[in-house]
Design an enzyme around this catalytic site. Structure first.
Site, PDB file in Angstrom:
ATOM      1  N   MET A   1     -10.105   3.765  -0.328  1.00  0.00           N
ATOM      2  CA  MET A   1     -11.461   4.441  -0.281  1.00  0.00           C
ATOM      3  C   MET A   1     -12.362   3.826   0.847  1.00  0.00           C
ATOM      4  SD  MET A   1     -12.491   7.485  -1.432  1.00  0.00           S
ATOM      5  CE  MET A   1     -11.695   7.905  -2.834  1.00  0.00           C
TER       6      MET A   1
ATOM      7  N   GLU B   1       0.867  -1.275   0.129  1.00  0.00           N
ATOM      8  CA  GLU B   1       0.008  -0.033  -0.081  1.00  0.00           C
ATOM      9  C   GLU B   1       0.866   1.261  -0.001  1.00  0.00           C
ATOM     10  OE1 GLU B   1      -2.172   2.929  -0.164  1.00  0.00           O
ATOM     11  OE2 GLU B   1      -3.241   0.945  -0.128  1.00  0.00           O
TER      12      GLU B   1
ATOM     13  N   HIS C   1     -16.812   7.446  -8.169  1.00  0.00           N
ATOM     14  CA  HIS C   1     -17.294   6.086  -8.765  1.00  0.00           C
ATOM     15  C   HIS C   1     -16.749   5.785 -10.075  1.00  0.00           C
ATOM     16  CE1 HIS C   1     -21.251   6.196  -6.012  1.00  0.00           C
ATOM     17  NE2 HIS C   1     -20.035   5.932  -5.268  1.00  0.00           N
TER      18      HIS C   1
ATOM     19  N   SER D   1      -7.747   8.497  -2.408  1.00  0.00           N
ATOM     20  CA  SER D   1      -7.316   8.324  -1.274  1.00  0.00           C
ATOM     21  C   SER D   1      -5.946   7.541  -1.229  1.00  0.00           C
ATOM     22  CB  SER D   1      -8.214   7.651  -0.216  1.00  0.00           C
ATOM     23  OG  SER D   1      -9.312   8.478  -0.216  1.00  0.00           O
TER      24      SER D   1
ATOM     25  N   ASN E   1      -4.076   5.443   1.882  1.00  0.00           N
ATOM     26  CA  ASN E   1      -3.943   4.807   2.993  1.00  0.00           C
ATOM     27  C   ASN E   1      -4.280   3.355   3.044  1.00  0.00           C
ATOM     28  OD1 ASN E   1      -6.918   6.427   2.520  1.00  0.00           O
ATOM     29  ND2 ASN E   1      -7.070   4.601   3.809  1.00  0.00           N
TER      30      ASN E   1
END
Length: 521
Positions: A129, A43, A456, A123, A125
């Site tokens: 999302m 990640e 989306h 995002s 992390n």
């Protein structure tokens, strides 16, 4: 699992790039179906919660929650002084819309003749999302359904298990039944029974003490993954390249194409690079960064980055009329009270929109009346299916890098006449639905969000039944002509959808993981 001095494994069986719901689904399914396989998830973003991948709404302490959101906002987080309340400026009329926990593309380079995606956001992390999403998990219907996948219904059921989906958790809220009744009288007269107004299936559960817990990637990973001794998770580990076996070197596919041999990852804490050997690589980023990594790796099929689609989104708010008085209800700290519920207006080909109607105590528009009963302000959100075009695409630059050192993106995107007609139809329907529920808060018409605001995005590594140049991967999510390379996430969805895409993308991840497990059995 043997590791180098960096803490990264030297070799795994499956390298998963991205820790959002789709990447987590691969890890979970393979932990359950093929526990002998060595799995590693990489990640690019930081670890923001314990357990890893927790939804930020489940972080009770507001300061800790705000820190988690800021840490998710990529190379240049929003200024600390800016609010992390997700309702602030939710429906303000602005050219871009950035929500806490996300970051916008650095440059949109919108052409004068194009609409662009000025609100395109991501995002970074652990949990992706999935640490910030709304949890809505409707099943696709009619032309949203991928018709060349006979296993899709089964995969959707498994995705609902992994995400902890329930249509009941908010269905019995005090005003929820009244909302559904009023919508049904107005909208259900020409709908098939299974596509009539109903409670929204949500990836949310309620604890015995009444607290709402929102599903993040932590729930998808589950104990089966967390207790798997062959699994490891690596945060702040940016995969910059999928390593491939060249012709005549290493393993080749049965069709004679290329095959994966691992990944190159940068430890963002030490700024050092490492190679990790792998027999399978799953690129499970978002719809922007998954094709970016393939491009950077020299995997550039004709359809890569094309058929990019967002869902045009309209929002509106009304005050419900003639409601009974309810006793005060406690707020759970994130804007949802015991009086809240979510109603679902399903997509149909005759009504090519997806609607969700949420009772909100914090209205998405400024309120003139501060003396509103909890739950009496209803927010309506209508999403439209995009007219799919190969011309709507991400182009990657070889002469410029983004904040992560990856090829910069140019977005080419335009709303067609069909899209504008769909938006007009959705505007009419949302007003019709609103009139059935109550009175508008003011004379402001439904607001069309800037393109990209739905978050989306789909289609950029789309699935296809055959390798005809219009798709990137096959029905198992394996990239055409590259043995062992799989793609995952919303970008794999090939159909024009209006419903929230996460359930479908997790279902496709289930199918891909099962194909790997079957090959290893």
């Amino acid at each position: 699992m043997p590791r180098s001095a960096s803490g990264f494994p030297d070799e795994v069986d499956v390298a998963i790039v991205g820790s959002g719901p789709a990447g987590a689904a691969y890890a979970r399914a393979l932990s359950e179906l093929a526990p002998q396989l060595r799995l590693a998830v990489f990640e690019a973003g930081p670890l923001i919660s314990d357990p890893p991948g927790t939804h930020v709404k489940n972080i009770v302490d507001p300061e800790q929650r705000a820190r988690a959101q800021r840490a998710s906002e990529g190379p240049r987080p929003i200024a600390e002084a800016v609010s992390t309340d997700t309702m602030d400026d939710y429906a303000s009329d602005q050219p871009t819309l950035q929500r806490p926990g996300t970051f916008l593309l650095e440059k949109t380079r919108q052409r004068a003749s194009e609409d662009g995606l000025p609100a395109a956001a991501m995002s970074s992390n652990v949990g992706g999302m999935g640490a910030h999403w709304t949890g809505a998990c409707p099943r696709p219907g009619d032309s949203e359904v991928i018709d060349f996948l006979p296993e899709l219904t089964d995969w959707l059921g498994e995705a609902e298990r992994l995400l902890g989906v329930s249509a009941d958790v908010l269905a019995d809220a005090p005003f929820a039944d009244e909302v559904r009744k009023r919508l049904s009288v107005t909208l259900d007269h020409d709908r098939p029974r299974d596509r009539q107004i109903q409670p929204m299936p949500m990836a949310v559960r309620r604890t015995p003490d009444g607290q709402l817990l929102w599903c993040g990637a932590d729930m998808v990973f589950g104990d089966a993954t967390r207790t798997n001794p062959n699994f490891s998770l690596h945060a702040e580990a940016l995969v910059t390249q999928v390593l491939l076996a060249e012709d005549g070197q290493g393993e080749q596919s049965e069709q004679g194409g290329r095959a994966v041999r691992g990944v190159r990852a940068r430890d963002r804490r030490t700024d050092t690079e490492h190679q990790v050997a792998a027999r399978y690589v799953v690129v499970a980023g978002d719809s922007l960064r998954t094709p970016q990594l393939l491009y950077a790796s020299g995997v550039r099929p004709t359809a890569l980055g094309r058929y990019l689609n967002d869902q045009p989104q309209l929002v509106y708010a009304v005050r419900m009329r003639d409601l009974p008085d309810l006793p005060p209800t406690p707020d759970d700290g994130v804007g949802v009270t015991a009086s809240s519920g979510v109603a679902w207006v399903p997509f149909t080909d005759a009504h090519p929109y997806h609607g969700q109607v949420m009772q909100l105590d914090a209205s998405p528009v400024p309120l003139a009346d501060d003396d509103l009963a909890p739950g009496s302000v209803v927010g309506l959100g209508w999403f439209c299916a995009k007219d799919l075009r190969a011309e709507d695409r991400i182009a990657f630059r070889d002469d410029e890098l983004d904040g992560y050192g990856m090829p910069a993106m140019d977005i080419h995107y335009r709303l067609t006449e069909a899209d504008h007609a769909a938006i007009d139809g959705a505007r009419t329907e949302i007003l019709h639905a609103a009139a059935a529920l109550g009175e508008p808060l003011d004379d402001t018409p439904p607001l069309l969000f800037p393109a990209g605001a739905s978050l989306h995005y789909q289609g950029t590594v789309r699935m296809g039944a055959i390798d005809d140049g219009t798709s990137v991967c096959d029905p198992t999510s394996q990239v055409w002509g590259v043995h062992g390379l799989f793609v995952a996430g919303n970008g794999v969805i090939p159909t024009a959808t209006a419903c929230n895409p996460t359930l479908t993308s997790v279902a496709l991840a289930v199918g891909g993981a099962r194909s790997i497990a079957a090959a290893e059995s």
